[in-house]
Each structure stands twice: as C-alpha cells, then as structure tokens.
Design an enzyme around this catalytic site. Structure first.
Site, PDB file in Angstrom:
ATOM      1  N   HIS A  46      -9.398   0.999   4.591  1.00 49.13           N
ATOM      2  CA  HIS A  46      -8.125   1.211   5.294  1.00 49.13           C
ATOM      3  C   HIS A  46      -8.353   2.158   6.475  1.00 49.13           C
ATOM      4  CE1 HIS A  46      -4.024   2.410   6.150  1.00 49.13           C
ATOM      5  NE2 HIS A  46      -3.649   1.305   5.530  1.00 49.13           N
ATOM      6  N   ASN A  95       0.875  -1.174   0.000  1.00 53.15           N
ATOM      7  CA  ASN A  95       0.000   0.000   0.000  1.00 53.15           C
ATOM      8  C   ASN A  95       0.908   1.218   0.000  1.00 53.15           C
ATOM      9  OD1 ASN A  95      -1.855   2.009   0.403  1.00 53.15           O
ATOM     10  ND2 ASN A  95      -2.190   1.553   2.568  1.00 53.15           N
ATOM     11  N   GLU A 116      -6.711   4.532   7.643  1.00 53.83           N
ATOM     12  CA  GLU A 116      -6.467   5.959   7.389  1.00 53.83           C
ATOM     13  C   GLU A 116      -7.683   6.587   6.725  1.00 53.83           C
ATOM     14  OE1 GLU A 116      -2.736   5.510   5.374  1.00 53.83           O
ATOM     15  OE2 GLU A 116      -1.822   4.883   7.263  1.00 53.83           O
ATOM     16  N   SER A 166       3.277  -2.350  10.213  1.00 50.96           N
ATOM     17  CA  SER A 166       4.725  -2.341  10.421  1.00 50.96           C
ATOM     18  C   SER A 166       5.369  -3.692  10.140  1.00 50.96           C
ATOM     19  CB  SER A 166       5.068  -1.860  11.841  1.00 50.96           C
ATOM     20  OG  SER A 166       4.569  -0.547  12.037  1.00 50.96           O
ATOM     21  N   GLY A 177       2.161   2.119  10.559  1.00 47.96           N
ATOM     22  CA  GLY A 177       3.071   3.256  10.407  1.00 47.96           C
ATOM     23  C   GLY A 177       3.741   3.682  11.699  1.00 47.96           C
ATOM     24  N   LYS A 189       0.198   4.249  -0.240  1.00 47.03           N
ATOM     25  CA  LYS A 189      -0.436   5.439   0.336  1.00 47.03           C
ATOM     26  C   LYS A 189      -0.220   6.637  -0.603  1.00 47.03           C
ATOM     27  CE  LYS A 189       0.558   3.424   4.788  1.00 47.03           C
ATOM     28  NZ  LYS A 189       0.265   3.506   6.189  1.00 47.03           N
ATOM     29  N   GLU A 198      -5.543  -5.261  10.299  1.00 48.56           N
ATOM     30  CA  GLU A 198      -4.558  -4.215  10.536  1.00 48.56           C
ATOM     31  C   GLU A 198      -4.876  -3.487  11.850  1.00 48.56           C
ATOM     32  OE1 GLU A 198      -2.444  -3.016   6.750  1.00 48.56           O
ATOM     33  OE2 GLU A 198      -4.159  -1.703   6.921  1.00 48.56           O
TER      34      GLU A 198
HETATM   35  C1  PEP Z   1      -0.744  -0.033   5.755  1.00 50.33           C
HETATM   36  O1  PEP Z   1      -0.681   1.075   5.252  1.00 50.33           O
HETATM   37  O2  PEP Z   1      -1.691  -0.785   5.472  1.00 50.33           O
HETATM   38  C2  PEP Z   1       0.318  -0.476   6.656  1.00 50.33           C
HETATM   39  C3  PEP Z   1       0.244  -1.662   7.200  1.00 50.33           C
HETATM   40  O3  PEP Z   1       1.331   0.416   6.868  1.00 50.33           O
HETATM   41  P1  PEP Z   1       2.741   0.105   7.605  1.00 50.33           P
HETATM   42  O4  PEP Z   1       3.263  -1.169   7.019  1.00 50.33           O
HETATM   43  O5  PEP Z   1       3.603   1.291   7.268  1.00 50.33           O
HETATM   44  O6  PEP Z   1       2.462  -0.014   9.060  1.00 50.33           O
END
Ligand code: PEP
Length: 255
Positions: free
Chosen positions: A98, A13, A100, A216, A176, A15, A170
């Site tokens: 997601h 992803n 975000e 992460s 992040g 972003k 998630e």
């Molecule tokens: C994500 O954006 O779905 C995500 C898991 O980000 P990160 O790996 O940076 O935590």
C-alpha cells in the site's frame, strides 16, 4: 476483454481505524448490508481487530484480510506479524505494498515482493498495490512505473499462485484526497497492468486476474469506474468505514 473470466472484488482497507469493539459494531451493520452481494467482499482490518472480525464473519459472505505481513516466518522482528500468524487466525487476505506503507514505512518494491511471496506461500490471497505519485503522473512515467512495480512485486510468483493475486491500481494522488482518477485514467492503467501480466504469464492468466482501482472510490463514482473493461473491483479506504457507503459500492460492483 471478458470480465466473466475473473472475480469482481470489493475490499475495504480500514487503515488504522476502529478498536476491536468498534470493528465488531461495523461488521454487525455490514453483514445484512452486503448479504447476497454479486461480488466478493473483503474487509482488511487492523491486526488487533482480526480475531473479532474472523469470528463475526464466519458463515457470512465477508472475507477478512490484514493490511500488511512480514516476510520472515519468525524471529527477531519486533512488532511484526508473520503470514502463519494470520492464517492461524483464519485470515484469508492480505494487502501488500500500500502506498502509505511505501511512503511512511520505507516499503520498497523488493520488500513488497518478499511480503507477497511469503503470504502466497502461507496460502493467503494477496492484494498487491501499485500506483504513481502526482509528480510521476505529471512526468509522464505512470505506465513505465506501474509496469516496473508489478514486475518486481511478482518476481518468483508462479502462474498457479497468480490465482490468489489481485492487483490494486491506486494512484497515490487519489488516495484519501477526494480526488478520483477519471474512469478513463483508471481504465488506461488497469489495461496496461493486464498487458504486463500477459507478458509475464500469458493472456489466460492476465484475463483471469482481478485488477482493482483504488483512490477515493465512493457510491457516487463507483458505477462509472466499475463499468470499465479492465476495472474488476475496488480497494476502498475512507468509504469502507461506514456500512452504508461500503454497501453501496458493493451493490454497484454486483450489477
Ligand atoms: C486506500 O486506502 O487504499 C484507499 C483507496 O483509500 P481512499 O478510498 O480513502 O482513497
């Protein structure tokens, strides 16, 4: 649980990162790095990079996805992109729900459901994101919350359509932040998601559905997370922006 019954999928992803030119450069580095991968590989780029990404990934093992889709087919929805606009470009996947988008763009379980259904109706594969906040985890409601998110997101989705659905667990506190869920925490919730899928669609559909972990994930922790019985891949944010870091996770998933 039999992992052989389902696909392992590593999806990046990106972003709001990379111009179309930068996206093309990253894909040029990714193509040789993930060639012959032992899992499915997807990159979800910003809308503006999708045409370049689709063009570059033709004839490779990399599939291209978007990060959001509107639920209406067309009309007065300024700034939005429909599912047909994505399929018309050759896009195969889309992320819905997601955290975000839930946090910054007022996404709700109901709109996640509408987007998911619209995307499926257009023939896309959908990565549906669910997960709890840190407060919700501390309140001990993670499983109930995630069950509810899954149930609402999938309302009206048929067993047949489930072949094109991936669930991404998630935990919001791990996205992040550099703070990863432990492999046991990831397994516990992914297993709970599979149980709710079994209640909704029966065990065969539940066993055949890919459930990713996201939050992460990186080259250092991927092995342990992906070794868990119900973790069938990863949705990768930060580490998907560097070819070597993403390829290392793809390699771990292909073992
Ligand atoms: C994500 O954006 O779905 C995500 C898991 O980000 P990160 O790996 O940076 O935590």
């Amino acid at each position: 649980m039999d992992k052989a019954k389902r696909r392992t999928v590593i999806a990046g992803n990106w972003k709001m990162n990379k111009t179309a030119r930068q996206a093309a450069e990253l894909i040029d580095a990714l193509i040789p790095a993930v060639q012959g991968a032992g899992c499915d590989v997807v990159i979800c780029t910003p809308f503006t990079s999708l045409p370049a990404a689709v063009e570059k990934c033709k004839g490779t093992n990399i599939h291209v996805g978007a990060q959001n889709v509107h639920f209406e087919a067309n009309g007065a929805y300024t700034g939005e992109i429909s599912a047909e606009m994505l399929t018309d470009l050759g896009v195969e996947y889309v992320i819905t729900g997601h955290s975000e988008r839930r946090q910054y763009f007022a996404e709700t379980d109901e709109t996640v459901n509408k987007r998911t259904r619209a995307a499926l109706a257009a023939g896309l594969q959908v990565i549906v994101c669910v997960g709890e906040s840190l407060t919700q985890r501390e309140q001990g409601v993670t499983e109930e919350l995630v069950r509810l998110q899954v149930k609402i997101a999938l309302q009206g989705v048929s067993a047949q359509e489930m072949q094109r659905v991936i669930i991404a667990y998630e935990p919001v506190w791990a996205i992040g932040t550099g703070r990863t869920a432990t492999a046991d925490q990831a397994q516990e919730v992914c297993a709970a998601i599979r149980r709710v899928l079994a209640e909704l669609y029966g065990q065969d559909v539940a066993d055949a559905t890919t459930i990713q972990y996201g939050g992460s994930m990186n080259a250092g922790n991927a092995d342990e997370l992906l070794a868990k019985a119900d973790v069938d891949g990863g949705l990768i944010g930060g580490a998907s922006l560097k070819a070597d870091a993403f390829a290392a996770i793809v390699a771990a998933a292909g073992k």
